[in-house]
Design a protein around this motif. Structure first.
Motif, short mmCIF file in Angstrom:
data_model
loop_
_atom_site.label_atom_id
_atom_site.label_comp_id
_atom_site.label_asym_id
_atom_site.label_seq_id
_atom_site.Cartn_x
_atom_site.Cartn_y
_atom_site.Cartn_z
N TYR A 205 79.26 -8.44 63.66
CA TYR A 205 79.09 -7.23 62.85
C TYR A 205 80.43 -6.80 62.27
O TYR A 205 80.53 -6.43 61.09
CB TYR A 205 78.50 -6.10 63.69
N MET A 206 81.47 -6.82 63.10
CA MET A 206 82.78 -6.43 62.60
C MET A 206 83.29 -7.44 61.58
O MET A 206 83.96 -7.06 60.61
CB MET A 206 83.76 -6.29 63.76
N SER A 209 81.91 -6.53 58.20
CA SER A 209 81.89 -5.09 57.95
C SER A 209 82.35 -4.71 56.55
O SER A 209 81.94 -3.66 56.03
CB SER A 209 82.74 -4.35 58.99
N PRO A 213 78.75 -3.23 55.10
CA PRO A 213 79.18 -2.13 55.96
C PRO A 213 78.04 -1.36 56.62
O PRO A 213 78.16 -0.96 57.78
CB PRO A 213 80.00 -1.23 55.03
N ALA A 216 76.61 -3.42 59.50
CA ALA A 216 77.58 -3.52 60.58
C ALA A 216 77.65 -2.22 61.36
O ALA A 216 77.66 -2.22 62.60
CB ALA A 216 78.95 -3.88 59.99
N LYS A 217 77.72 -1.10 60.67
CA LYS A 217 77.81 0.20 61.33
C LYS A 217 76.59 0.45 62.22
O LYS A 217 76.73 0.83 63.40
CB LYS A 217 77.92 1.30 60.28
N ALA A 411 86.01 0.44 65.17
CA ALA A 411 84.80 1.09 64.66
C ALA A 411 84.95 2.61 64.68
O ALA A 411 84.55 3.31 63.74
CB ALA A 411 83.59 0.67 65.49
N ASN A 414 86.83 3.88 61.92
CA ASN A 414 86.01 3.90 60.70
C ASN A 414 85.09 5.11 60.64
O ASN A 414 84.39 5.31 59.63
CB ASN A 414 85.16 2.64 60.62
N TRP A 416 82.61 5.57 62.97
CA TRP A 416 81.33 5.22 63.57
C TRP A 416 81.18 5.88 64.94
O TRP A 416 82.18 6.21 65.60
CB TRP A 416 81.19 3.70 63.71
#
Length: 551
Positions: A205-206, A209, A213, A216-217, A411, A414, A416
């Motif tokens: 997922y990262m 990203s 995005p 992934a989030k 994350a 970011n 998240w």
């Protein structure tokens, strides 16, 4: 007469048929999954660790080599074969088919997890690759004899789909019929396999990203909320090295012929980071120089042609490596130089700068040559020398709790919903220190300049890079994705930038030319692709196209 000949030929055919049946062979439709699992798990871990201490360790500048260093120091990644990875996938495909037939959710989940891990490494390193059509060469179709290459986007999406399916299988699986000793990672523990699959999901997922995005989030937040991921070293997906004669670390010290071991040198880039932050892992990973330079401005010559043992002259310029290690392990060796006449590195820990023109002569080595010992540059630490000294920290780590914490730290940065960036960052460092026997030094280390959290992506990625020691494949992917840590190519590099990918192997060019040429067209030329065209170590695959990272 004709009839006799016909009967004779028929009889011969029957005997040939009998001779061509291997009475000791295992029917693929009857093979026990427990017999397949160790081969798949061991090969996957060893291949990954080999990348992490060889070519990719050089690329991310954990280490450099002073001999046979083209692939390690200068990205000589032409004609890089992926055969070993696809060999694993063939065995893994057989495991999956048997698991389906036997209705074993455990073995199905294991197979999907390992398929994802292996294909993840293939696409990370090469880009587009046979995926959908792969592993079907025994089917009666020319399409599968010459498989098409799937785009990197399709492969990453497939990896995520398979890992999600593996997690669901483990939710309802049990280990009935599993031989624990044959599960080299988790001894048949279903819960740990689910954590492994979810943690690989976090990794990928990262990875996507920037390109995807929203997906992934959502994926990272869901796994964090579930709590089903690798949380401590006891959950790590790792292959233990026992230290037995047939199970030794990838570098080895053969007495009287230690050149395979001594060619691995610390990279000065990595040492600068470790020394600059008083990192307690330094002494676990690297040995001090065997002979330390001492400045002496009264010396009439640039260097002294003599080494000193505990302050007494020995009357020799150097000693065999085994003498330093076996005969005089506690003694202090020095050699004098005049700093007014020559510039040398007189630190206790000295590394090779990246991609030197003549690395084997660096820092006044008195016995230069491919693979010879350089007494004035740090080699790997003593735990990597001999088969019997591995202890419980020398492992091939596929993914660790430290990596997972650093993923959550990024994350969180970011925005998240995965907890605090600082708490996850500190946890990543804590878990890495614990893995290398340095847990008691956490508080002091977290207070060091450059380590105390400053809320930047660079700091998170730098500490993740440090913790990926011997697992450099992940730092290599992170560097390409984020540009951190900041790495400078050395003078012998063919291009003034760190390379990004492996070139495709000759097998594909010779046997699957139409499809490989289509895949090459999907690569993006850069200012540094050079004379190789698109299939260059400095071309960009889909994941990095349209971005300015790492350059």
């Amino acid at each position: 007469m004709t009839l006799i000949c016909g009967l004779a030929l028929t009889a011969c055919d029957q005997k040939l048929d009998e001779m061509n049946v291997n009475p000791y062979g295992i029917d693929p439709t009857e093979v026990n999954p427990n017999l397949l699992m160790p081969t798949i798990l061991a090969a996957s871990a060893q291949n990954y660790a080999s990348l992490g201490v060889n070519d990719l360790a050089g690329a991310v500048q954990h280490t450099q080599k002073n001999g046979w260093y083209g692939g390690h120091n200068t990205y000589s990644w032409e004609n890089m074969s992926w055969t070993g990875w696809y060999d694993i996938l063939r065995n893994n495909d057989l495991l999956y088919n048997r698991a389906v037939t036997m209705e074993s959710k455990f073995f199905q989940g294991v197979s999907l997890t390992m398929k994802s891990f292996v294909f993840g490494n293939i696409t990370d390193l090469w880009g587009d690759a046979p995926y959908t059509d792969a592993l079907k060469g025994n089917e009666n179709s020319m399409d599968f004899q010459f498989p098409q290459f799937d785009s990197q986007e399709i492969i990453y999406k497939g990896i995520i789909t398979d890992l999600k399916a593996a997690v669901q299988l483990f939710e309802n699986a049990n280990n009935t019929g599993v031989v624990p000793a044959n599960d080299l990672y988790f001894n048949g523990n279903v819960e740990k396999w689910k954590r492994f699959a979810n943690s690989l999901l976090l990794r990928y997922y990262m990875r996507i990203s920037v390109k995807m995005p929203a997906e992934a989030k959502a994926g990272v937040e869901a796994i964090y909320a579930s709590g089903d991921y690798i949380k401590n070293a006891s959950h790590d997906a790792a292959l233990d090295y026992t230290g037995g004669a047939s199970d030794i670390w990838l570098t080895r010290h053969v007495k009287l012929n230690p050149d395979d071991f001594t060619r691995y040198q610390a990279s000065q880039t990595f040492l600068d980071q470790l020394i600059g932050t008083n990192d307690p892992r330094l002494t676990v990973w690297f040995a001090p120089v065997r002979v330390q330079w001492v400045a002496d401005k009264t010396l009439a010559t640039a260097t002294d042609n003599n080494i000193w043992r505990n302050g007494e002259p020995l009357g020799v310029l150097t000693l065999p490596f085994d003498d330093f290690v076996v005969l005089y392990p506690k003694d202090k060796f020095t050699r004098r130089y005049n700093p007014d006449l020559i510039s040398l590195n007189d630190a206790l820990y000295v590394g090779l700068p990246p991609a030197l023109v003549i690395p084997e002569s660096y820092n006044g080595n008195p016995s230069p040559g491919q693979g010879t010992h350089n007494q004035h540059v740090s080699t790997l630490a003593d735990i990597y020398q001999t088969a019997g000294s591995t202890g419980d920290i020398l492992k091939a780590r596929l993914i660790s709790s430290a990596e997972v914490s650093f993923i959550f730290a990024e994350a969180a940065l970011n925005g998240w919903s995965v907890g605090s960036a600082q708490e996850n960052y500190n946890a990543g460092i804590e878990k890495s220190l614990a893995s290398w026997g340095q847990a008691g030094k956490l508080s002091k280390f977290l207070a060091e300049d450059g380590v105390a959290f400053n809320n930047t992506l660079e700091q998170i990625m730098v500490q993740k890079w440090v913790s990926s020691w011997t697992a450099a494949a992940e730092s290599f992917a992170d560097y390409k994705r984020t540009g951190f840590p900041s790495l400078a190519a050395g003078p012998q590099s063919p291009q003034p930038r760190v390379a990004l990918r492996f070139q495709y192997g000759n097998d594909e060019y010779n046997n699957n030319s139409i499809n490989i040429n289509k895949a090459i067209e999907n690569l993006q030329l850069t200012d540094y692709s050079g004379g190789f065209g698109k299939d260059s170590q400095w071309s960009k695959s889909w994941l990095y196209q349209g971005t300015t990272t790492p350059w």
